[in-house]
Design a protein around this motif. Structure first.
Motif, PDB file in Angstrom:
ATOM      1  N   TRP A 187      83.049  32.828  68.417  1.00  0.00           N
ATOM      2  CA  TRP A 187      83.958  33.338  66.943  1.00  0.00           C
ATOM      3  C   TRP A 187      85.118  32.251  67.014  1.00  0.00           C
ATOM      4  O   TRP A 187      86.209  32.383  67.479  1.00  0.00           O
ATOM      5  N   TYR A 205      82.678  37.416  71.516  1.00  0.00           N
ATOM      6  CA  TYR A 205      82.333  38.783  71.285  1.00  0.00           C
ATOM      7  C   TYR A 205      80.780  39.232  71.943  1.00  0.00           C
ATOM      8  O   TYR A 205      79.915  38.146  72.285  1.00  0.00           O
ATOM      9  N   GLU A 220      89.104  35.136  60.153  1.00  0.00           N
ATOM     10  CA  GLU A 220      87.716  34.896  59.619  1.00  0.00           C
ATOM     11  C   GLU A 220      87.067  33.505  60.313  1.00  0.00           C
ATOM     12  O   GLU A 220      87.807  32.714  60.830  1.00  0.00           O
ATOM     13  N   ALA A 271      82.721  34.066  57.530  1.00  0.00           N
ATOM     14  CA  ALA A 271      82.391  35.471  57.680  1.00  0.00           C
ATOM     15  C   ALA A 271      83.880  36.176  58.145  1.00  0.00           C
ATOM     16  O   ALA A 271      84.571  35.685  58.825  1.00  0.00           O
ATOM     17  N   GLY A 276      86.081  41.782  60.382  1.00  0.00           N
ATOM     18  CA  GLY A 276      86.187  43.095  60.692  1.00  0.00           C
ATOM     19  C   GLY A 276      85.007  43.719  61.550  1.00  0.00           C
ATOM     20  O   GLY A 276      85.533  44.119  62.527  1.00  0.00           O
ATOM     21  N   GLU A 277      83.870  43.589  61.242  1.00  0.00           N
ATOM     22  CA  GLU A 277      82.651  43.909  62.117  1.00  0.00           C
ATOM     23  C   GLU A 277      82.718  43.615  63.444  1.00  0.00           C
ATOM     24  O   GLU A 277      82.333  44.156  64.355  1.00  0.00           O
ATOM     25  N   THR A 278      83.145  42.366  63.790  1.00  0.00           N
ATOM     26  CA  THR A 278      83.215  41.555  65.068  1.00  0.00           C
ATOM     27  C   THR A 278      84.542  42.100  65.904  1.00  0.00           C
ATOM     28  O   THR A 278      84.448  42.233  67.090  1.00  0.00           O
ATOM     29  N   ARG A 279      85.482  42.411  65.296  1.00  0.00           N
ATOM     30  CA  ARG A 279      86.704  42.975  65.969  1.00  0.00           C
ATOM     31  C   ARG A 279      86.707  43.695  67.272  1.00  0.00           C
ATOM     32  O   ARG A 279      87.153  43.394  68.215  1.00  0.00           O
ATOM     33  N   PRO A 280      85.850  44.788  66.949  1.00  0.00           N
ATOM     34  CA  PRO A 280      85.605  45.920  68.115  1.00  0.00           C
ATOM     35  C   PRO A 280      84.928  45.162  69.260  1.00  0.00           C
ATOM     36  O   PRO A 280      85.026  45.608  70.342  1.00  0.00           O
ATOM     37  N   LYS A 281      84.181  44.194  68.910  1.00  0.00           N
ATOM     38  CA  LYS A 281      83.361  43.538  70.127  1.00  0.00           C
ATOM     39  C   LYS A 281      84.062  42.257  70.797  1.00  0.00           C
ATOM     40  O   LYS A 281      83.614  41.776  71.768  1.00  0.00           O
ATOM     41  N   ASP A 340      77.415  40.423  72.403  1.00  0.00           N
ATOM     42  CA  ASP A 340      76.455  40.223  71.387  1.00  0.00           C
ATOM     43  C   ASP A 340      75.028  40.334  71.894  1.00  0.00           C
ATOM     44  O   ASP A 340      74.332  39.634  72.074  1.00  0.00           O
TER      45      ASP A 340
END
Lengths: 480, 126
Positions: A457, A340, A154, A160, A163-168, A342
């Motif tokens: 991150w 990541y 996190e 935060a 999860g949502e950032t993981r693929p990026k 963006d």
């Protein structure tokens, strides 16, 4: 804390003393970021006033840029300045057999960097020079494995979830400490090229090695950590960026900083004789406080350092003694810097001159955005700045120019998920020269290009998951 | 005589980034000045001065050995080095800005100015 004082004659000849009676090691840092002055490392090396040259190249997002380069070329991904600098230092390496170089410019590819340095050293006639590659920081290929082992990654600034950032994610690097550097030095390496090793650890490694100390020697570790922090940004400790600077302090030939660290933990910061700049309690104080948070907890992979009680004393011209650093053992978790994808960002500039330059420039900035909107693109984030009219600090009450400036630089910046939206924006600067307010000029540069945003991150990891890996070979062996 | 002075009359400073947070170290020239700055340069005062940058909060830490106060301005950089749309993405100019802040003129101002000319003048080479 006890101070060792050397007569000047001894201090001047210390480089020639055998190791057993060497009481001080001298570490100079010749680079504070990728792109820093290319002559500084050579000048430090040739000064004869250092035992170790460190080169710190990795800002928070440098690794993500290097990851991008490596994804396009498996032999890339290191700081390209490193082999250039090593080549420039080759004569000093020959003349001073004890001189060693430690750099984190290996970035995302320490072994490729080591090989390139090996080529450079062989060409210089230093085929037997031992080069180490220190890695183990790259977590990108291991994220699934590490999450299965319980790591959650996190964001430690925002809390935060990952999860949502993981693929990026495009890069993920743990901050390694000094351990790998110590092992490389024990393996007789002269050139040490690392991945994401923490800035201060480049200094801590040589100190622990030279004094045969472990990570339990907190007073030495504290001194080495503050030394590393003070020199890691290069000339920022020796007169660069100094708030009260005047032209009375020449900087064209500014000396990069040298930390002299004694076995008992005493520390002096100085710079090469005959160089420009200034080492005073004031310049060193500014660097001590630079980019720190809670001074009682300056966290590195090696130490939870306490800078809060540090004192500085002028100890002769361009010499400052640093005392009262302390610290606690390092926390069990290491910092991890991830990047990541963006979207895209762009900025373009135009110069706007004449009466009402500021108002006209702002209007021109809005015209650009209106034209992009009319083309069908509502941009996610935009900013219009009039540089010269106080917009570097928008809204903060500062003494401005006495009257309306005759010219300002209009800067329009935008961030959007769609590259094509920013390509459209890029096209809207030049037309303002003929279709905008009067006095628009300075479109001397090429059309601006959108660039990928690699956002930051910050997170942490249990240090047991990140053992450093060390390979030491001669230049000849690296090329075999 | 003005009843205010510039903070820069009694201190120097350096600023930089930590992600989207900025830090500003304000370093008094003398111990007397550091004590005075501790009274007038509150977290609230710094937050108000930089209000247009919309920091989420300001926290202050003492560094008495160097006569300094370190201010952390949370989320003050508009996204930080990678995402900020501002020219000063890393907050490097915040130090010069805070030195322009007007603060009440202390009665003992002379005890707060440069401790020594050596601190700003280039010295002979060592």
């Amino acid at each position: 804390m006890r101070w060792l004082h050397y007569p000047d004659a001894v201090r001047a000849s210390r480089i020639d003393l055998p190791h057993e009676i060497m009481k001080t090691i001298r570490i100079g840092n010749g680079a504070g970021f990728w792109g820093d002055n290319l002559d500084a490392p050579r000048k430090l090396a040739e000064s004869g006033q250092i035992d170790y040259l460190t080169l710190e190249y990795l800002a928070e997002l440098t690794m993500s840029i290097l990851a991008h380069l490596r994804s396009r070329d498996p032999n890339a991904g290191y700081v390209s300045d490193v082999p250039t600098v090593i080549a420039s230092c080759a004569p000093a390496l020959k003349a001073q057999p004890g001189l060693k170089i430690v750099t984190n410019g290996g970035g995302m590819n320490p072994s490729a960097c080591a090989k390139r340095c090996a080529e450079v050293l062989r060409e210089a006639g230093l085929s037997e020079c031992r080069i180490a590659a220190v890695s183990g920081d790259d977590l990108l290929p291991r994220i699934d494995e590490l999450m299965a082992a319980g790591e959650t990654f996190e964001n430690f600034d925002t809390g935060a979830a990952f999860g949502e950032t993981r693929p990026k994610i495009v890069s993920a690097n743990a901050y390694l400490g000094a351990e790998g550097i110590v092992r490389a030095l024990q393996g007789d390496a002269r050139i040490i090229v690392t991945g994401r090793v923490a800035d201060a650890s480049l200094t801590v490694g040589p100190v622990l090695h030279e004094f045969g100390s472990g990570f339990d020697n907190l007073s030495l570790l504290s001194a080495a950590t503050v030394a590393g922090h003070l020199i890691e940004c290069g000339a920022q400790a020796t007169g660069g960026m100094y708030a009260p600077w005047t032209t009375a302090i020449p900087l064209a030939n500014v000396g990069y900083p040298i930390a002299e660290i004694c076995e008992d933990g005493s520390l002096t910061v100085t710079k090469p004789s005959g160089s420009d700049g200034l080492v005073s309690t004031a310049t060193v104080a500014e660097q001590l406080i630079y980019e720190i948070g809670d001074p009682e907890h300056y966290l590195t992979p090696d130490l939870d350092a306490d800078f809060s009680q540090i004192t500085l004393t002028q100890d002769g011209p361009n010499r400052v003694r640093v005392a009262n650093a302390s610290g606690h053992p390092a926390p069990p978790r290491l910092k991890v810097s991830m990047a990541y994808q963006d979207g895209w960002m762009i900025n373009g500039m135009l110069t706007v001159c004449g009466p009402n330059a500021t108002a006209n420039a702002r209007a021109a900035g809005r015209m650009i955005l209106d034209r992009v909107a009319a083309a069908g693109y509502q941009l996610a984030r935009t900013n219009i700045e009039c540089l010269g009219a106080g917009d570097s600090m928008p809204g903060v009450r500062l003494p401005g120019p006495g009257s309306e400036p005759w010219e300002v630089v209009l800067r329009v910046t935008a961030h959007d998920p769609r590259r094509e939206a920013l390509d459209r924006l890029a096209r809207e600067f030049a037309p303002l020269v003929t279709s905008g307010p009067p006095g628009v000029t300075g479109y001397a540069t090429a059309r601006p290009e959108p660039r990928r945003v690699l956002a930051y991150w910050p997170t942490t990891i249990d240090r047991r998951h990140v053992p450093p890996q060390v390979v030491v070979r001669t230049a000849q062996e690296w090329l075999a | 005589m003005s009843d205010t002075i510039r903070l820069g009359d009694i201190a120097h400073a350096r600023s930089g980034d930590k992600g989207n947070h900025a830090n500003i170290g304000v370093i008094a020239w003398t111990a007397v000045g550091a004590e005075y700055i501790g009274r007038v340069l509150t977290e609230q005062r710094v937050a108000e001065f930089f209000l247009p940058l919309r920091p989420r909060g300001v926290e202050r830490f003492p560094m008495p050995g160097i006569h300094a106060w370190n201010f952390l301005l949370y989320d003050a950089l508009g996204g930080g080095a990678s995402r900020s749309l501002r020219i000063d993405t890393q907050g490097k100019t915040l130090a010069l800005a805070i030195l322009e802040m007007r603060i009440p003129r202390p009665s003992n101002l002379d005890e707060m100015r440069f401790a020594s000319e050596d601190l700003v003048a280039a010295r002979p080479q060592g």
